[in-house]
Design a protein around this motif. Structure first.
Motif, PDB file in Angstrom:
ATOM      1  N   ALA A   1       0.844  -1.209   0.000  1.00  0.00           N
ATOM      2  CA  ALA A   1       0.000   0.000   0.000  1.00  0.00           C
ATOM      3  C   ALA A   1       0.872   1.249   0.000  1.00  0.00           C
ATOM      4  O   ALA A   1       1.993   1.239   0.526  1.00  0.00           O
ATOM      5  CB  ALA A   1      -0.901   0.000   1.235  1.00  0.00           C
ATOM      6  N   PRO A   2       0.386   2.344  -0.593  1.00  0.00           N
ATOM      7  CA  PRO A   2       1.175   3.594  -0.566  1.00  0.00           C
ATOM      8  C   PRO A   2       1.318   4.106   0.864  1.00  0.00           C
ATOM      9  O   PRO A   2       0.381   4.007   1.657  1.00  0.00           O
ATOM     10  CB  PRO A   2       0.357   4.555  -1.423  1.00  0.00           C
TER      11      PRO A   2
ATOM     12  N   GLY B   1      -3.154   5.379   2.212  1.00  0.00           N
ATOM     13  CA  GLY B   1      -2.409   4.430   3.043  1.00  0.00           C
ATOM     14  C   GLY B   1      -2.167   4.998   4.423  1.00  0.00           C
ATOM     15  O   GLY B   1      -3.091   5.443   5.098  1.00  0.00           O
ATOM     16  N   LEU B   2      -0.902   5.030   4.849  1.00  0.00           N
ATOM     17  CA  LEU B   2      -0.586   5.522   6.189  1.00  0.00           C
ATOM     18  C   LEU B   2      -0.709   7.051   6.295  1.00  0.00           C
ATOM     19  O   LEU B   2      -0.672   7.585   7.395  1.00  0.00           O
ATOM     20  CB  LEU B   2       0.834   5.112   6.581  1.00  0.00           C
ATOM     21  N   GLY B   3      -0.787   7.723   5.158  1.00  0.00           N
ATOM     22  CA  GLY B   3      -0.964   9.177   5.176  1.00  0.00           C
ATOM     23  C   GLY B   3       0.249   9.938   5.659  1.00  0.00           C
ATOM     24  O   GLY B   3       0.130  10.958   6.333  1.00  0.00           O
ATOM     25  N   LEU B   4       1.429   9.451   5.300  1.00  0.00           N
ATOM     26  CA  LEU B   4       2.647  10.128   5.751  1.00  0.00           C
ATOM     27  C   LEU B   4       2.885  11.398   4.936  1.00  0.00           C
ATOM     28  O   LEU B   4       2.327  11.575   3.861  1.00  0.00           O
ATOM     29  CB  LEU B   4       3.844   9.181   5.622  1.00  0.00           C
ATOM     30  N   ASP B   5       3.754  12.291   5.479  1.00  0.00           N
ATOM     31  CA  ASP B   5       4.067  13.533   4.774  1.00  0.00           C
ATOM     32  C   ASP B   5       5.570  13.773   4.780  1.00  0.00           C
ATOM     33  O   ASP B   5       6.350  12.905   5.187  1.00  0.00           O
ATOM     34  CB  ASP B   5       3.305  14.711   5.395  1.00  0.00           C
ATOM     35  N   SER B   6       5.977  14.959   4.314  1.00  0.00           N
ATOM     36  CA  SER B   6       7.409  15.226   4.158  1.00  0.00           C
ATOM     37  C   SER B   6       8.144  15.257   5.505  1.00  0.00           C
ATOM     38  O   SER B   6       9.348  14.993   5.565  1.00  0.00           O
ATOM     39  CB  SER B   6       7.619  16.542   3.420  1.00  0.00           C
ATOM     40  N   ILE B   7       7.446  15.588   6.575  1.00  0.00           N
ATOM     41  CA  ILE B   7       8.089  15.565   7.901  1.00  0.00           C
ATOM     42  C   ILE B   7       8.416  14.115   8.259  1.00  0.00           C
ATOM     43  O   ILE B   7       9.505  13.802   8.747  1.00  0.00           O
ATOM     44  CB  ILE B   7       7.181  16.191   8.985  1.00  0.00           C
TER      45      ILE B   7
END
Lengths: 278, 85
Positions: free
Chosen positions: B31-32, B37-43
């Motif tokens: 999954a992305p 998906g996990l909803g990660l970001d640049s931080i």
């Protein structure tokens, strides 16, 4: 010891708890006070800039979340704020009411937005460089570091072309990532000083009570008082946000749990990074 | 082997991002990680870069590389497998 942290303006429109009757009350208060309804973000108060509407959305969500936590019996021993998070933080402290927090968000937002009629401004997010390197890049390009979030997370502010040039230089200097966002005005930089008279007149129209919950500000980490709040509200727009220093100060003064009260989780992620370095 | 690395990568994600209440089995391998998906970001990305270097000695030099590497747990494991010494 529990600290509620109030984040600044979101960078994009976020989902709102539109089914929650309590949020609807906050949204209606916002509409009555400012003309903007956060439940109709794309159609409401279209004369307001996107930045002002985002600021109002951020304040509404923070006010709602603080009320929700209070109703659940989850109180705070201390409050902290980042950038435009100061207005809902003041409300949570008991210094002003929710309507005043929204009015200040709106009126100050509109005032600084007028700067954008003269020039194009932008924010530049830089991740991965140290402060020293970025300070040199900012100086080379005639812009400023507006947010010192962690040792490796910074926000630049200034005229759009200069911010874009600085971001190219930052990437060439080894930044892990860069991104830019248009904005109305270069918040948290000395460029705001040209409108401080207007901002002081707005702030002077309001009465600030002594905070019942201590509120630690993000410049020098002092605890705000009824006497110092008006000056801080203007000064904070002309000076950088020092979040890392603020977080370390709070931790060293006994805070064991941090609760982010607003849109997103950026502050919690900054804290995680700071913890990982200590 | 990539398959052997996958549970270690999932645990590293949970530990480095301090994701509470989630076990490695709950992270989908393909999954992305960002956005959906996990909803990660640049931080989160920089936090994962540091964790990968610390745990596996593998460097992700920039966000452009990161966007490929952090596409999924499987792509992270593949990058580690390819680049670790």
């Amino acid at each position: 010891m529990i600290c509620w942290m109030f984040p600044g303006q979101p960078i994009a429109f976020a989902d709102t708890p539109s089914d929650d009757p309590e949020f609807k009350k906050t949204a209606l208060l916002c509409q009555k006070t400012t003309g903007f309804n956060p439940l109709e973000i794309h159609t409401s108060a279209s004369a307001l800039s996107q930045s002002v509407r985002l600021q109002l959305l951020g304040s509404c969500v923070s006010l709602h979340r603080a009320n929700q936590l209070t109703r659940q019996g989850s109180g705070a021993d201390l409050l902290a704020e980042h950038s435009m998070g100061i207005y809902p933080a003041l409300s949570a402290s008991g210094s002003i009411d929710n309507a005043t927090a929204l009015a200040l968000t709106w009126r100050i937002g509109v005032s600084v937005a007028e700067m954008g009629l003269q020039r194009e401004y932008a924010l530049g997010c830089v991740i991965g460089l140290t402060c020293e390197v970025l300070e040199t890049i900012a100086a080379n390009n005639g812009i400023y570091i507006a947010n010192h979030n962690t040792s490796r997370h910074f926000l630049l502010a200034g005229e759009r072309e200069k911010v874009d040039a600085a971001l190219v230089e930052a990437m060439a200097s080894g930044a892990f990532s860069i991104s830019s966002f248009p904005c109305d005005a270069p918040l948290h930089t000395p460029l705001i000083e040209e409108i401080t008279g207007k901002l002081q007149r707005i702030v002077a129209e309001y009465n600030f009570l002594e905070p019942r919950i201590p509120l630690v500000e993000h410049i020098a980490q002092t605890t705000l008082t009824a006497a110092t709040i008006p000056r801080f509200l203007v000064e904070e727009l002309c000076r950088p946000v020092y979040w890392e220093t603020t977080y370390c100060f709070l931790r060293s003064h006994g805070v064991t749990r941090f609760q982010e009260v607003g849109v997103g989780s950026a502050l919690s992620k900054f804290n995680r990074w700071i913890d990982s370095e200590s | 082997m990539i398959e052997d690395l996958i549970p270690k990568v999932k645990q590293m994600i949970i530990d480095s991002l301090r994701i509470e209440g989630m076990s490695p089995d709950e992270i989908e391998t393909d999954a992305p990680l960002f956005g959906e998906g996990l909803g990660l970001d640049s931080i989160d990305a920089l936090q994962l870069v540091v964790a990968m270097e610390k745990e596996f000695g593998v460097v992700v030099p920039d966000a452009a590389t990161g966007s490929t590497v952090f596409a999924s747990v499987r792509s992270m494991a593949g990058y580690i497998e390819e680049h670790r010494k």
